[in-house]
Structures are given as structure tokens and as C-alpha cells.
Scaffold this motif. Sequence first.
Motif, PDB file in Angstrom:
ATOM      1  N   TYR A  39     -24.818  96.560  70.982  1.00  0.00           N
ATOM      2  CA  TYR A  39     -23.728  95.736  70.468  1.00  0.00           C
ATOM      3  C   TYR A  39     -23.963  94.265  70.767  1.00  0.00           C
ATOM      4  N   GLU A  40     -23.388  93.428  69.927  1.00  0.00           N
ATOM      5  CA  GLU A  40     -23.271  92.017  70.277  1.00  0.00           C
ATOM      6  C   GLU A  40     -22.267  91.953  71.421  1.00  0.00           C
ATOM      7  N   ASP A  90     -11.730 104.469  71.152  1.00  0.00           N
ATOM      8  CA  ASP A  90     -11.190 103.158  70.810  1.00  0.00           C
ATOM      9  C   ASP A  90     -10.454 102.662  72.052  1.00  0.00           C
ATOM     10  N   PHE A  94     -13.575  95.669  72.492  1.00  0.00           N
ATOM     11  CA  PHE A  94     -14.236  94.764  71.571  1.00  0.00           C
ATOM     12  C   PHE A  94     -13.305  93.606  71.242  1.00  0.00           C
ATOM     13  N   GLU A  95     -13.854  92.409  71.205  1.00  0.00           N
ATOM     14  CA  GLU A  95     -13.080  91.216  70.867  1.00  0.00           C
ATOM     15  C   GLU A  95     -12.672  91.335  69.402  1.00  0.00           C
ATOM     16  N   PRO A  96     -11.366  91.268  69.116  1.00  0.00           N
ATOM     17  CA  PRO A  96     -10.900  91.529  67.748  1.00  0.00           C
ATOM     18  C   PRO A  96     -11.494  90.610  66.679  1.00  0.00           C
ATOM     19  N   ASP A  97     -11.649  89.329  66.980  1.00  0.00           N
ATOM     20  CA  ASP A  97     -12.139  88.400  65.956  1.00  0.00           C
ATOM     21  C   ASP A  97     -13.641  88.492  65.724  1.00  0.00           C
ATOM     22  N   SER A  98     -14.414  88.561  66.802  1.00  0.00           N
ATOM     23  CA  SER A  98     -15.875  88.553  66.658  1.00  0.00           C
ATOM     24  C   SER A  98     -16.475  89.961  66.605  1.00  0.00           C
ATOM     25  N   GLY A  99     -15.734  90.955  67.116  1.00  0.00           N
ATOM     26  CA  GLY A  99     -16.260  92.312  67.192  1.00  0.00           C
ATOM     27  C   GLY A  99     -17.227  92.524  68.352  1.00  0.00           C
ATOM     28  N   GLU A 100     -17.374  91.504  69.203  1.00  0.00           N
ATOM     29  CA  GLU A 100     -18.310  91.608  70.325  1.00  0.00           C
ATOM     30  C   GLU A 100     -17.743  92.497  71.431  1.00  0.00           C
TER      31      GLU A 100
END
Length: 172
Positions: A39-40, A90, A94-100
Motif C-alpha cells: 500500500y501507499e 475495514d 486508510f486515510e479517506p482522501d488519499s487512500g494511504e
Amino acid sequence: MSCFITDEYGKSCPLSIDEMEKIVRDVVDEAVSYVDCPYECQVEVTFVTDDEIRVLNREQRDIDRVTDVLSFPMLEYVTAGDFAFLENEDIGCFEPDSGELLLGDIVISLDRAMAQAEEYGHSLKREIAFLTAHSMLHLFGYDHMEDAERLEMERMQEEILLKKGYVRDENA
């Protein structure tokens, strides 16, 4: 990969914040690659004084003393360095905006880093790189409570540092 760096040190340091950012980003990138994270990722790193890290250590760990680095992982791994558990859950990591993937926070005492660099006879660059590599492994679920774990972490830290050229006898 996002690496957010905050300088709360507030005192003179032989390295500029730009130099420290380069070291941290270099080692964070290598650590993410080293554990083959699919993952990022996102990591936050803060530079502080001995006084500030002592307060954090007391508040977060009930240990009233200075330490060189603190790691605050966002994840609880089933097996250190194994990201498979994230595929089926879930868990809001994960960061909601970047998906990181939110790995966690690292806090480094620059006072301790400078003292340890001098004590061990290597550069401040190497010490910051070491503390970052050590802390990244904690963010991936590794620990050093038992001797076998400690030896494994030490081996992994050295491999990460060697790949980036941060060697013990470096004096620059």
C-alpha cells in the motif's frame, strides 16, 4: 507515500530541517520497500527535545525518563510485517482522501540523537536514520522484547540503513 515532518525542537541543530527531512523520507521509503508493503503509506515524524519526549513517554507509557525515539503504530498486526489482514477488514486504517495506509507516528528527541551520535562515534545523519528505521519497524509490528526479536530487528535495521548508505563509521 506521504511523510509529514514537524520540527518542534526549537533549538540549534547541526542539520537543517531540510537535511533531516531528506534522511527521514529516504529511510521511510526504504523501510516500506523492505517489508514489501503493498500500500501507499502515510507516516508522521516529529522532532522534539528531551523534555518533550520525557513528557510523552510518561503520559503514553508510564515511564518517567527520556528516550531517543517513540513509535505510535496505528495498526495491530497478527504477524509483524504481514499486511494480509487488511484485505479482509475495514478497520479505518486508510486515510479517506488519499487512500494511504496510516502507519502511525514517530517522535525523535534531537537532544538524544545528538548525544548518541557522539557516544557511538558516527554522524547525526546516521543516528536519525537509525532511529527512523527502528521506529518504522515498530510501525510494521516488529518488537524487541525477546532476544530473538531484538536480533531480528537489529538485522533488519542494518539492512535498511546499508541500502541507503547510512553506515556506523560515517562521520559526515
